[in-house]
Write a protein that holds these residues in place. Structure first.
Motif, PDB file in Angstrom:
ATOM      1  N   THR A 139       0.799  -1.216   0.000  1.00 19.62           N
ATOM      2  CA  THR A 139       0.000   0.000   0.000  1.00 19.62           C
ATOM      3  C   THR A 139       0.836   1.273   0.000  1.00 19.62           C
TER       4      THR A 139
ATOM      5  N   ALA B 126      -5.582  -1.753  -1.340  1.00 17.62           N
ATOM      6  CA  ALA B 126      -5.745  -2.476  -0.066  1.00 17.62           C
ATOM      7  C   ALA B 126      -6.108  -3.935  -0.317  1.00 17.62           C
TER       8      ALA B 126
ATOM      9  N   GLN C 174     -12.109  -1.345   0.632  1.00 14.63           N
ATOM     10  CA  GLN C 174     -10.908  -2.018   1.134  1.00 14.63           C
ATOM     11  C   GLN C 174     -10.959  -3.530   0.922  1.00 14.63           C
TER      12      GLN C 174
END
Length: 369
Positions: A93, A134, A187
């Protein structure tokens, strides 16, 4: 006649003596098994004991470098998935990249994308850009990535590495269904039955995306949902991070939502269902037997939710008191720091993106005595 009359008793006495001698000999004979020895006369000792053994397979300190094992570098690795062949894929990330880790015995790390922060689709993949990706899932010959800060879902072909946009409106946050769907910091991501399922974190909802990229909202009222996984029957399980709980979304008509572990408040406690406590759980995965495994982000450990009646929660790795750290080892002797993504391979091994330690960890079930 008197002698003959005494002979039966005489013979009985001899037989008794012989039997007694035989029993005594048997007790002394090492080849005759006794209660605490097996058939070869070796003391069996204590019964076998098994535990989750934690090892670091990639990463060490913060940075960016490909290579082998702990010589590589990550920056806030978050999501992780394992394909059917055991190859791992990680959303790095902080480096805005998608990384690949081959299960070749060396754990070789390479970058599938290397375009840096931003947004760019690319037929070759290498120049593609992401913004804080993510969640990630390997499914149907592709990787699907929750490109969180671009508010979209991306696809990566495993055969050509081509990167495209699968769903969402680039750079625009919102909540709308249909072919022009909008997401807000998505996410977690998983897949089942030809559809994708996304934890749309800042919309506090769970979204379903069909094969054409059209979205539908199937659950609302969560609080910052993060990780999501699905069992063999199509039931979804969500790490409802802001509620410190694990939720189930049944694969039924109304998509019934129930809480299976935790009670809405933070803490650290093992036990059945609502008696257990979590602190901002983030990642979640399910094994072939239906057991769930959760990265308990705020408690710096890994938890198991058994597929039993009471949904019993136990801590399988990391300090039982929630202490962060960085150490390999057996069970609660190991240490993590803010772990996030978690995945299970076909052999039952667990893989964790240990975000705060910039590492990828492996948990394997082993005999320890």
């Amino acid at each position: 006649m008197k002698g003959l009359a005494k002979r039966p008793f005489f013979f009985l006495g001899i037989c008794a003596a012989v039997c007694a001698a035989a029993v005594f000999a048997a007790c002394k004979n090492p080849w005759i098994p006794t209660l605490d020895k097996d058939k070869d006369g070796v003391d069996e000792g204590p019964p076998p004991q098994y535990a989750w053994v934690v090892t670091t397979i990639a990463g060490s300190v913060e940075g960016l470098s490909d290579g082998v094992g702990t010589a590589t570098r990550f920056r806030a690795p978050t999501g992780i998935t394992a394909d059917a062949g055991g190859t791992l894929y990680v959303t790095d990330t902080g480096n805005h990249r998608i990384r690949k880790i081959t299960s070749d015995g060396l754990w070789t790390v390479s970058s599938i994308t290397a375009g840096g922060e931003g947004f760019l689709n690319d037929p070759s993949g290498s120049a593609a850009k992401f913004r804080s990706p993510a969640g990630i899932i390997a499914y149907g010959g592709n990787l699907y990535v929750a490109d969180t800060n671009n508010h979209i879902i991306r696809s990566i072909s495993l055969s050509s590495s081509s990167v495209g946009t699968f769903a969402g409106t680039v750079g625009t946050s919102g909540l709308s269904d249909g072919p022009s769907a909008q997401f807000y910091h998505p996410q977690g991501i998983t897949a089942y039955g030809g559809n994708l399922y996304v934890a749309d974190t800042d919309n506090n909802s769970i979204r379903e995306i069909d094969s054409g990229g059209s979205a539908n909202t199937i659950a609302t009222g969560l609080n910052s949902p993060q990780g999501i996984t699905v069992d063999a029957a199509g039931n979804l399980y969500v790490a409802d991070s802001g509620n410190h709980s694990i939720r189930k979304i049944a694969n039924d008509g109304p998509r019934t939502v129930t809480t299976i572990a935790g009670n809405g408040g933070p803490g650290l406690a093992d036990g059945p269902g609502a008696a257990a406590r979590f602190s901002f759980p983030k990642g979640i995965t399910v094994d072939a037997a239906g057991n769930l495994y959760v990265t308990d982000f705020g408690n710096h450990n890994i938890r198991k939710i058994a597929n039993d009646g009471p949904r019993t929660v136990t801590t399988i790795a990391g300090a039982g008191d929630g202490t962060p750290g960085d150490a390999d080892g057996v069970g609660t002797a190991a240490r993590f720091e803010n772990p996030q993504g978690i995945s299970v391979d076909t052999a039952g091994n667990l893989y964790v993106a240990d975000t705060g330690n910039y590492r990828i960890r492996k948990l394997s079930w082993q005999r320890i005595n």
